[in-house]
Design an enzyme around this catalytic site. Structure first.
Site, PDB file in Angstrom:
ATOM      1  N   GLU A 158       0.831  -1.341   0.013  1.00  0.00           N
ATOM      2  CA  GLU A 158       0.215   0.094  -0.301  1.00  0.00           C
ATOM      3  C   GLU A 158       1.122   1.064   0.216  1.00  0.00           C
ATOM      4  OE1 GLU A 158      -4.484  -0.885   2.279  1.00  0.00           O
ATOM      5  OE2 GLU A 158      -2.785   0.353   2.615  1.00  0.00           O
ATOM      6  N   HIS A 199       9.279 -27.066   0.705  1.00  0.00           N
ATOM      7  CA  HIS A 199       7.953 -27.716  -0.373  1.00  0.00           C
ATOM      8  C   HIS A 199       6.782 -27.428  -1.246  1.00  0.00           C
ATOM      9  CE1 HIS A 199      10.306 -31.031   2.408  1.00  0.00           C
ATOM     10  NE2 HIS A 199      10.499 -29.930   3.140  1.00  0.00           N
ATOM     11  N   LYS A 240     -13.391   1.289  -1.630  1.00  0.00           N
ATOM     12  CA  LYS A 240     -14.155   1.322  -0.688  1.00  0.00           C
ATOM     13  C   LYS A 240     -15.283   2.512  -1.315  1.00  0.00           C
ATOM     14  CE  LYS A 240     -11.381   1.521   3.633  1.00  0.00           C
ATOM     15  NZ  LYS A 240     -10.780   2.858   4.116  1.00  0.00           N
TER      16      LYS A 240
HETATM   17  O1  PA5 Z   1      -3.465   1.570   5.638  1.00  0.00           O
HETATM   18  C1  PA5 Z   1      -4.782   1.663   5.763  1.00  0.00           C
HETATM   19  O2  PA5 Z   1      -4.659   3.022   6.016  1.00  0.00           O
HETATM   20  C2  PA5 Z   1      -5.340   0.597   4.912  1.00  0.00           C
HETATM   21  O3  PA5 Z   1      -5.005  -0.271   5.169  1.00  0.00           O
HETATM   22  C3  PA5 Z   1      -6.721   1.561   6.287  1.00  0.00           C
HETATM   23  O4  PA5 Z   1      -6.323   0.674   7.593  1.00  0.00           O
HETATM   24  C4  PA5 Z   1      -7.286   0.251   6.375  1.00  0.00           C
HETATM   25  O5  PA5 Z   1      -8.806  -0.043   5.005  1.00  0.00           O
HETATM   26  C5  PA5 Z   1      -8.780   0.390   6.813  1.00  0.00           C
HETATM   27  O6  PA5 Z   1      -9.310   1.427   7.248  1.00  0.00           O
HETATM   28  P1  PA5 Z   1     -10.552   2.383   8.680  1.00  0.00           P
HETATM   29  O7  PA5 Z   1      -9.107   1.610   9.867  1.00  0.00           O
HETATM   30  O8  PA5 Z   1     -10.421   3.502   8.542  1.00  0.00           O
HETATM   31  O9  PA5 Z   1     -11.220   1.384   8.756  1.00  0.00           O
END
Ligand code: PA5
Length: 455
Positions: free
Chosen positions: A301, A330, A444
């Site tokens: 990310e 394996h 989202k």
């Molecule tokens: O790293 C990030 O920002 C994302 O992966 C969020 O953690 C994930 O989308 C969850 O979002 P939130 O904590 O707002 O529910």
């Protein structure tokens, strides 16, 4: 005993795997000025408080609050701690749980768990799993920690709605405050409003804040990871000390002394100069395997970006892959050794396991098993690791190693902190925004719209 983790990139260097696949001294020297410039920027951003993950471990007040709340809730003797959250809101707790709890924590008696609750991390919306969890973790015996930095993530909110409904029906809404803890954005006028705030207000819930300048995947040392850790009896002081120790080691820009920057440089050069577009994290202990999962999100990310900081289309990022030794010897090693030479393999090793397990001198009629008789599983695991390392070198496959003296709160915190700093530096080297995730946000919004909500 020295509890510093060790970083060894020698097997990713040209001396080990040749110039075509290994990083040369000249390449590192050439990169050093860019690393130094990036260091100056990162330091400035840190000092200005633009990104807060660096200093989470220093927030004594937050750690005190987390510990006090955990002590208060512990008195209620819950059987279960259920974390509701996804991505950065859950992967840290999964990693810490796997590394620091007994491998079969949830199957132990309460005494065997030293009074700590069982841990269930609901990081998906599989209805079968969630329904079964609700059956196994009925409200009366359970504390649910709903974690969403944005406070609007559909997966997490749907989970919460199911939990709230169950608590209301079984225990009444007055009991909500004893069974739900909220972790979300702070209540500040400059913070995006969290849908968890009105929930907390309505039921008078205990609430923790995720600092505004800390992204989900960098939030493990905030209450996101630390409240569950405290509930599970983990040593928060050792975690803080581990962060501090690694912070100190990452203080200067020199690739020769800063382990996070050296690892970032090796990964970046392996990708852009040597075509290693895949970054494998190969854990040689089951307890470390979930760190590879946490790393997968952090690396993917943070670095997987279409545009550079200058607005150019770059499609940057290595693909992170997780693997487990000896299991995946394996399954995956055939590919890693003889398939395309497009991977940098990062091992996550421990020199010492919590337990030693001797292989008994049995089956004496089978002469071929003599080499195992009287040895230990620990020795066999070490030999499997060494065998894999050497075999990878024979096929000119670069390997970068992280070696823990043992697995505990102090060493695991060092690893997580190291990887966070490494990612921040790698983002600068790729010249992308490490801390945003436009690709996630878009999905989202679309899903919300498909459900008939606001896009
Ligand atoms: O790293 C990030 O920002 C994302 O992966 C969020 O953690 C994930 O989308 C969850 O979002 P939130 O904590 O707002 O529910």
């Amino acid at each position: 005993m020295n509890l510093d983790i060790r970083i060894d990139v020698s097997r990713a260097r040209d001396a080990a795997v040749g110039r075509e696949h290994g990083i040369t001294r000249a390449e590192l020297d050439k990169l050093q000025p860019r690393v130094s410039d990036a260091h100056a920027i990162l330091q400035r951003e840190r000092a200005e408080g633009q990104y807060g993950f660096w200093d989470l471990y220093k927030q004594s007040g937050v750690f005190d609050d987390v510990k006090a709340a955990a002590a208060r809730f512990a008195q209620k003797g819950y059987d279960n701690l259920v974390v509701l959250g996804i991505g950065g809101s859950s992967l840290g707790t999964i990693a810490l749980g796997a590394a620091l709890l007994s491998p079969y924590h949830n199957l132990l008696s309460k005494g065997g768990r030293k009074g700590a609750p069982r841990l269930f991390v609901m990081d998906n919306i599989d209805p079968t799993v969630f329904r079964e969890m609700m059956r196994i973790c009925p409200p009366k015996k359970t504390l649910y920690n709903v974690i969403s930095k944005s406070g609007g993530t559909a997966e997490t909110m749907s989970q919460l709605m199911i939990v709230v409904d169950a608590i209301e029906k079984k225990l009444g809404s007055g009991a909500m405050k004893d069974h739900v803890v909220v972790t979300t954005n702070p209540r500040r006028s400059d913070a995006p409003p969290s849908l968890l705030h009105p929930v907390a207000d309505e039921y008078g819930l205990t609430e923790f804040a995720v600092p505004l300048n800390v992204g989900g995947r960098f939030s493990v040392f905030s209450p996101v990871g630390m409240f569950p850790a405290a509930m599970l009896g983990m040593d928060l002081d050792a975690i803080r000390n581990g962060c501090a120790a690694m912070d100190q080691r990452c203080a200067d820009a020199d690739l020769k002394s800063n382990p996070a920057y050296l690892r970032a440089a090796i990964q970046y050069l392996a990708d852009v100069n040597k075509g290693k577009s895949i970054s494998v994290m190969l854990a040689y202990a089951n307890g470390l395997y979930s760190i590879a999962d946490w790393y997968r999100q952090l690396w993917a990310e943070s670095l997987g970006k279409r545009y550079s900081l200058d607005g150019e289309e770059v499609f940057a990022g290595q693909t992170p892959v997780k693997a487990l030794g000896a299991t995946d010897q394996h399954s995956q090693i055939q590919l890693y050794r003889e398939g395309p030479n497009d991977k940098l393999i990062n091992t996550l090793e421990t020199r010492k396991f919590a337990r030693t397990l001797r292989i008994p001198p049995t089956l004496t009629s089978i002469a071929q098993l003599e080499y195992l008789r009287g040895a230990s599983m620990n020795k066999l695991m070490a030999a499997e690791l060494q065998g894999t390392l050497d075999a990878l070198r024979l096929s000119q496959r670069p390997v970068s190693r992280i070696i823990l003296p043992q697995i505990n709160a102090h060493t695991v915190a060092q690893v997580l902190y190291l990887l966070e700093v490494e990612t921040a530096m790698a983002g600068r080297l790729y010249n992308v925004n490490t801390f945003d995730q436009p690709g996630v946000e878009e999905g989202k919004k679309i899903a919300r719209k498909l459900m008939g909500g606001e896009g």
